[in-house]
Design a protein around this motif. Sequence first.
Motif, PDB file in Angstrom:
ATOM      1  N   TYR A 142       0.830  -1.208   0.000  1.00 48.41           N
ATOM      2  CA  TYR A 142       0.000   0.000   0.000  1.00 48.41           C
ATOM      3  C   TYR A 142       0.865   1.258   0.000  1.00 48.41           C
ATOM      4  O   TYR A 142       0.547   2.253  -0.656  1.00 48.41           O
ATOM      5  CB  TYR A 142      -0.936   0.003   1.208  1.00 48.41           C
ATOM      6  N   SER A 143       1.983   1.233   0.737  1.00 41.04           N
ATOM      7  CA  SER A 143       2.890   2.390   0.739  1.00 41.04           C
ATOM      8  C   SER A 143       3.496   2.597  -0.644  1.00 41.04           C
ATOM      9  O   SER A 143       3.626   3.728  -1.123  1.00 41.04           O
ATOM     10  CB  SER A 143       3.991   2.194   1.779  1.00 41.04           C
ATOM     11  N   ALA A 144       3.869   1.502  -1.288  1.00 41.59           N
ATOM     12  CA  ALA A 144       4.440   1.592  -2.632  1.00 41.59           C
ATOM     13  C   ALA A 144       3.416   2.137  -3.631  1.00 41.59           C
ATOM     14  O   ALA A 144       3.762   2.927  -4.517  1.00 41.59           O
ATOM     15  CB  ALA A 144       4.942   0.230  -3.080  1.00 41.59           C
ATOM     16  N   LEU A 145       2.168   1.734  -3.485  1.00 41.03           N
ATOM     17  CA  LEU A 145       1.115   2.249  -4.365  1.00 41.03           C
ATOM     18  C   LEU A 145       0.940   3.750  -4.182  1.00 41.03           C
ATOM     19  O   LEU A 145       0.783   4.503  -5.146  1.00 41.03           O
ATOM     20  CB  LEU A 145      -0.208   1.532  -4.074  1.00 41.03           C
ATOM     21  N   ALA A 146       0.960   4.200  -2.911  1.00 38.78           N
ATOM     22  CA  ALA A 146       0.815   5.629  -2.637  1.00 38.78           C
ATOM     23  C   ALA A 146       1.963   6.416  -3.252  1.00 38.78           C
ATOM     24  O   ALA A 146       1.761   7.489  -3.840  1.00 38.78           O
ATOM     25  CB  ALA A 146       0.745   5.864  -1.132  1.00 38.78           C
ATOM     26  N   GLU A 147       3.184   5.883  -3.138  1.00 40.18           N
ATOM     27  CA  GLU A 147       4.337   6.558  -3.722  1.00 40.18           C
ATOM     28  C   GLU A 147       4.231   6.619  -5.241  1.00 40.18           C
ATOM     29  O   GLU A 147       4.756   7.543  -5.872  1.00 40.18           O
ATOM     30  CB  GLU A 147       5.620   5.835  -3.315  1.00 40.18           C
ATOM     31  N   ALA A 148       3.566   5.649  -5.839  1.00 41.52           N
ATOM     32  CA  ALA A 148       3.398   5.622  -7.301  1.00 41.52           C
ATOM     33  C   ALA A 148       2.253   6.515  -7.761  1.00 41.52           C
ATOM     34  O   ALA A 148       1.991   6.618  -8.958  1.00 41.52           O
ATOM     35  CB  ALA A 148       3.173   4.190  -7.772  1.00 41.52           C
ATOM     36  N   GLY A 149       1.557   7.141  -6.807  1.00 44.11           N
ATOM     37  CA  GLY A 149       0.471   8.052  -7.154  1.00 44.11           C
ATOM     38  C   GLY A 149      -0.908   7.438  -7.173  1.00 44.11           C
ATOM     39  O   GLY A 149      -1.879   8.097  -7.533  1.00 44.11           O
ATOM     40  N   ALA A 150      -1.030   6.178  -6.765  1.00 47.30           N
ATOM     41  CA  ALA A 150      -2.343   5.525  -6.733  1.00 47.30           C
ATOM     42  C   ALA A 150      -3.088   5.939  -5.471  1.00 47.30           C
ATOM     43  O   ALA A 150      -2.506   5.965  -4.385  1.00 47.30           O
ATOM     44  CB  ALA A 150      -2.175   4.009  -6.776  1.00 47.30           C
ATOM     45  N   VAL A 151      -4.360   6.259  -5.623  1.00 45.80           N
ATOM     46  CA  VAL A 151      -5.202   6.619  -4.483  1.00 45.80           C
ATOM     47  C   VAL A 151      -6.226   5.514  -4.275  1.00 45.80           C
ATOM     48  O   VAL A 151      -7.065   5.249  -5.133  1.00 45.80           O
ATOM     49  CB  VAL A 151      -5.918   7.965  -4.713  1.00 45.80           C
ATOM     50  N   ILE A 152      -6.153   4.843  -3.142  1.00 42.12           N
ATOM     51  CA  ILE A 152      -7.020   3.704  -2.862  1.00 42.12           C
ATOM     52  C   ILE A 152      -8.375   4.181  -2.371  1.00 42.12           C
ATOM     53  O   ILE A 152      -8.469   5.024  -1.477  1.00 42.12           O
ATOM     54  CB  ILE A 152      -6.377   2.788  -1.808  1.00 42.12           C
ATOM     55  N   ALA A 153      -9.435   3.642  -2.952  1.00 41.79           N
ATOM     56  CA  ALA A 153     -10.791   3.992  -2.531  1.00 41.79           C
ATOM     57  C   ALA A 153     -11.386   2.938  -1.612  1.00 41.79           C
ATOM     58  O   ALA A 153     -11.995   3.257  -0.595  1.00 41.79           O
ATOM     59  CB  ALA A 153     -11.694   4.183  -3.750  1.00 41.79           C
ATOM     60  N   ARG A 154     -11.210   1.676  -1.971  1.00 40.67           N
ATOM     61  CA  ARG A 154     -11.857   0.621  -1.190  1.00 40.67           C
ATOM     62  C   ARG A 154     -11.205  -0.721  -1.509  1.00 40.67           C
ATOM     63  O   ARG A 154     -10.398  -0.829  -2.429  1.00 40.67           O
ATOM     64  CB  ARG A 154     -13.356   0.549  -1.514  1.00 40.67           C
TER      65      ARG A 154
END
Length: 229
Positions: A142-154
């Motif tokens: 999840y941290s890696a996704l955030a760093e890649a610019g992905a915003v998690i909704a659900r």
Amino acid sequence: MADRVPAYRRIATDLAEKIRDGVYRPGDALPAQRELSASYGVTLMTLRQALQELRDQGLIVQQAGRGTYVTPAHAAYRVDTLRSFVEDLREQGHEVTTVVLSLENGVLERLRLLDGQPAIHQTSRIAVPLAPEVDFRIVSLYSALAEAGAVIARASERIVPGLLPEDVAGFLERPAGSPVFVSERTTVGLDERILVEDRAIILGDLMEIRAERAATRLSLQWGSSVDLG
């Protein structure tokens, strides 16, 4: 009387009204914190208190390094409450170690050790390009996704009992056919794009699911079923 209301609460009330009135819509990014603090004429500390109020109300979500967003109306989970069995176990005081088995073509294969014993085999199919230097032994997906610019909704998760498949048995050091839990989780972004598809095989003799029920909610938590000390 209005002067007795703390500045952060007045700001929180004003932003909440703008969210409910549609000035900021579900999924929209709020202005940067420095911009908001300047527009309200307050310090960053006061502005952050106001944002914390909105987070506590479930009106906004915050992504480290990305900014602040209005909570998606369709979100099944708030971003800051998405949890995994690894987080549950670490919070209980267990040592969880990650071994990266492979990472290629957007598929991440990991082995989780619980207090030194193999306990979980996890395969994640990732739809977002990640930085090549990410070390998944210490960095969460999840941290890696955030760093890649992905915003998690659900995220949605399905957990069923199963039997240990032969191709995973060696990693978990158990005979094929041993009882396991199979967790399948799909993580979705603000644009309804699937970000990650996870499949985890969890040893049934080391792990258990604990449920806490209340009138308005159901909380599921992973725990160790044996004393590994």
